[in-house]
Design a protein around this motif. Structure first.
Motif, short mmCIF file in Angstrom:
data_model
loop_
_atom_site.label_atom_id
_atom_site.label_comp_id
_atom_site.label_asym_id
_atom_site.label_seq_id
_atom_site.Cartn_x
_atom_site.Cartn_y
_atom_site.Cartn_z
N GLY A 56 0.81 -1.18 0.09
CA GLY A 56 0.10 0.10 -0.24
C GLY A 56 0.80 1.31 -0.04
N ARG A 57 2.00 1.25 0.63
CA ARG A 57 2.72 2.45 0.96
C ARG A 57 3.28 2.66 -0.72
NH1 ARG A 57 4.62 6.55 4.25
NH2 ARG A 57 5.51 7.95 2.80
N GLU A 58 3.79 1.45 -1.39
CA GLU A 58 4.32 2.14 -2.52
C GLU A 58 3.36 2.64 -3.56
OE1 GLU A 58 6.68 -0.82 -6.15
OE2 GLU A 58 4.83 -1.53 -5.32
N LEU A 59 2.01 1.98 -3.46
CA LEU A 59 0.99 2.35 -4.27
C LEU A 59 0.78 3.93 -3.91
CD1 LEU A 59 -0.27 1.27 -7.02
CD2 LEU A 59 -2.30 0.80 -5.46
N ALA A 60 0.38 4.20 -2.91
CA ALA A 60 0.23 5.60 -2.30
C ALA A 60 1.37 6.38 -2.75
CB ALA A 60 0.19 5.54 -0.77
N ASP A 61 2.59 6.13 -2.68
CA ASP A 61 3.45 6.96 -3.05
C ASP A 61 3.62 7.24 -4.51
OD1 ASP A 61 4.67 7.49 -0.53
OD2 ASP A 61 6.22 5.92 -0.83
N PHE A 62 3.20 6.42 -5.31
CA PHE A 62 3.15 6.21 -6.88
C PHE A 62 2.18 7.39 -7.04
CE2 PHE A 62 0.91 5.23 -10.66
CZ PHE A 62 2.02 5.27 -11.57
N ALA B 71 0.55 9.57 -5.38
CA ALA B 71 0.83 10.90 -4.55
C ALA B 71 1.66 11.87 -5.64
CB ALA B 71 1.19 10.78 -2.99
N THR B 72 2.79 11.08 -5.81
CA THR B 72 3.79 11.72 -6.88
C THR B 72 2.92 12.23 -7.93
OG1 THR B 72 5.59 10.41 -5.79
CG2 THR B 72 6.08 11.58 -7.85
N ALA B 73 2.34 11.14 -8.82
CA ALA B 73 1.66 11.43 -10.02
C ALA B 73 0.62 12.82 -9.83
CB ALA B 73 0.82 10.24 -10.44
N ALA C 75 -0.48 -0.10 7.93
CA ALA C 75 -1.34 -1.00 6.72
C ALA C 75 -2.03 -0.21 5.70
CB ALA C 75 -2.37 -1.86 7.72
N ALA C 76 -2.29 1.18 5.92
CA ALA C 76 -2.93 1.97 4.93
C ALA C 76 -2.26 3.28 5.08
CB ALA C 76 -4.44 2.02 5.51
N PHE C 77 -2.13 3.99 3.91
CA PHE C 77 -1.44 5.17 3.79
C PHE C 77 -2.37 6.01 2.90
CE2 PHE C 77 0.91 1.38 3.82
CZ PHE C 77 2.04 1.54 4.89
N ALA C 78 -2.35 7.21 3.13
CA ALA C 78 -3.32 8.11 2.74
C ALA C 78 -2.72 9.70 2.12
CB ALA C 78 -4.59 8.53 3.53
N PHE C 79 -3.50 10.33 1.27
CA PHE C 79 -3.21 11.62 1.08
C PHE C 79 -4.22 12.49 0.54
CE2 PHE C 79 -2.21 9.39 -2.93
CZ PHE C 79 -2.87 9.86 -3.82
N ARG C 80 -4.51 13.73 0.52
CA ARG C 80 -5.58 14.32 -0.09
C ARG C 80 -5.17 15.20 -1.31
NH1 ARG C 80 -10.03 14.62 3.03
NH2 ARG C 80 -9.86 13.59 5.33
N VAL C 81 -6.28 15.19 -2.07
CA VAL C 81 -6.11 15.97 -3.35
C VAL C 81 -7.38 16.92 -3.39
CG1 VAL C 81 -5.98 16.12 -5.82
CG2 VAL C 81 -4.47 14.62 -4.76
N GLY C 82 -7.29 17.94 -3.26
CA GLY C 82 -8.73 18.86 -3.03
C GLY C 82 -9.42 18.73 -1.85
N ASP D 113 0.50 17.89 -20.18
CA ASP D 113 1.27 17.72 -21.11
C ASP D 113 1.35 16.10 -20.85
OD1 ASP D 113 3.32 16.64 -22.69
OD2 ASP D 113 4.95 18.17 -22.04
N VAL D 114 0.22 15.25 -21.51
CA VAL D 114 -0.01 13.95 -21.47
C VAL D 114 1.23 12.85 -21.76
CG1 VAL D 114 -1.29 13.29 -23.31
CG2 VAL D 114 -1.72 12.13 -21.23
N ARG D 115 1.94 13.43 -22.58
CA ARG D 115 3.18 12.57 -23.42
C ARG D 115 4.19 12.64 -22.12
NH1 ARG D 115 0.72 10.71 -27.38
NH2 ARG D 115 -0.16 11.58 -29.24
N ALA D 116 4.42 13.86 -21.69
CA ALA D 116 5.53 13.79 -20.78
C ALA D 116 5.13 13.14 -19.47
CB ALA D 116 5.87 15.40 -20.39
N ALA D 117 3.90 13.32 -19.11
CA ALA D 117 3.46 12.54 -17.98
C ALA D 117 3.49 11.06 -18.12
CB ALA D 117 2.05 12.95 -17.59
N GLU D 118 3.46 10.54 -19.31
CA GLU D 118 3.30 9.27 -19.62
C GLU D 118 4.80 8.57 -19.44
OE1 GLU D 118 3.09 6.05 -23.33
OE2 GLU D 118 1.82 7.77 -23.34
N GLN D 119 5.60 9.24 -19.98
CA GLN D 119 7.13 9.03 -19.72
C GLN D 119 7.43 8.92 -18.30
OE1 GLN D 119 8.89 7.60 -22.21
NE2 GLN D 119 6.97 7.80 -23.07
N ARG D 120 7.14 10.07 -17.52
CA ARG D 120 7.55 10.11 -16.05
C ARG D 120 6.86 9.17 -15.35
NH1 ARG D 120 7.65 14.51 -11.91
NH2 ARG D 120 8.69 13.48 -10.38
N LEU D 121 5.44 8.63 -15.58
CA LEU D 121 4.89 7.46 -14.68
C LEU D 121 5.48 6.24 -15.07
CD1 LEU D 121 1.30 8.78 -15.60
CD2 LEU D 121 2.43 8.67 -13.42
#
Length: 138
Positions: A30-36, A38-40, A57-64, A96-104
């Protein structure tokens, strides 16, 4: 009898006025996925919740106004997409979806061969193997 004869069984019930508390996802880590995610989304994990033995066991962040919560589950298996229907997935937009794709992709996402969105969206698999879509921001 005089007056209104409207039966309570034919009246529409008062609408519910609920709110979404959070969007939750499971993964082996869960931490790895939350970090992924959150960074995105330009933020970072801000809360950790304990499991039954007190372990993280669970990891959270807020957006809006929304909270995103990612649980660790030793029994998690990624969906076999596209053979299986998805009960849930996220759609993310970027200026910039193309740049985002490469970063992801550099952050651990993978790009499956099956791309049913044509030029409208791109499907990637997050580090846990779950599909998500990326779109051009409008």
């Amino acid at each position: 009898m005089t007056g209104s004869s409207t039966s309570t069984s034919t009246r529409s019930p008062k609408p519910l006025a609920g709110n979404i508390l959070c969007h939750a996802m499971w993964a082996r880590d869960g931490r790895e996925l939350a970090d992924f995610y959150a960074t995105a989304l330009g933020t970072q994990v801000t809360s950790t919740y304990p499991g039954p033995q007190g372990e993280p066991a669970a990891f959270a962040f807020r957006v809006g106004g929304s909270m995103y919560l990612f649980y660790t589950s030793a029994s998690f298996t990624a969906p076999k997409w596209p053979q299986e229907e998805l009960p849930f997935h996220m759609d993310l937009t970027f200026t910039d979806v193309r740049a985002a794709e490469q970063r992801l992709l550099g952050m651990g996402a993978t790009k499956p061969d099956h791309q049913p969105g044509g030029t409208h969206w791109t499907i990637l698999l997050d580090p846990s193997g779950q599909p998500f879509c990326i779109h051009q921001a409008r």
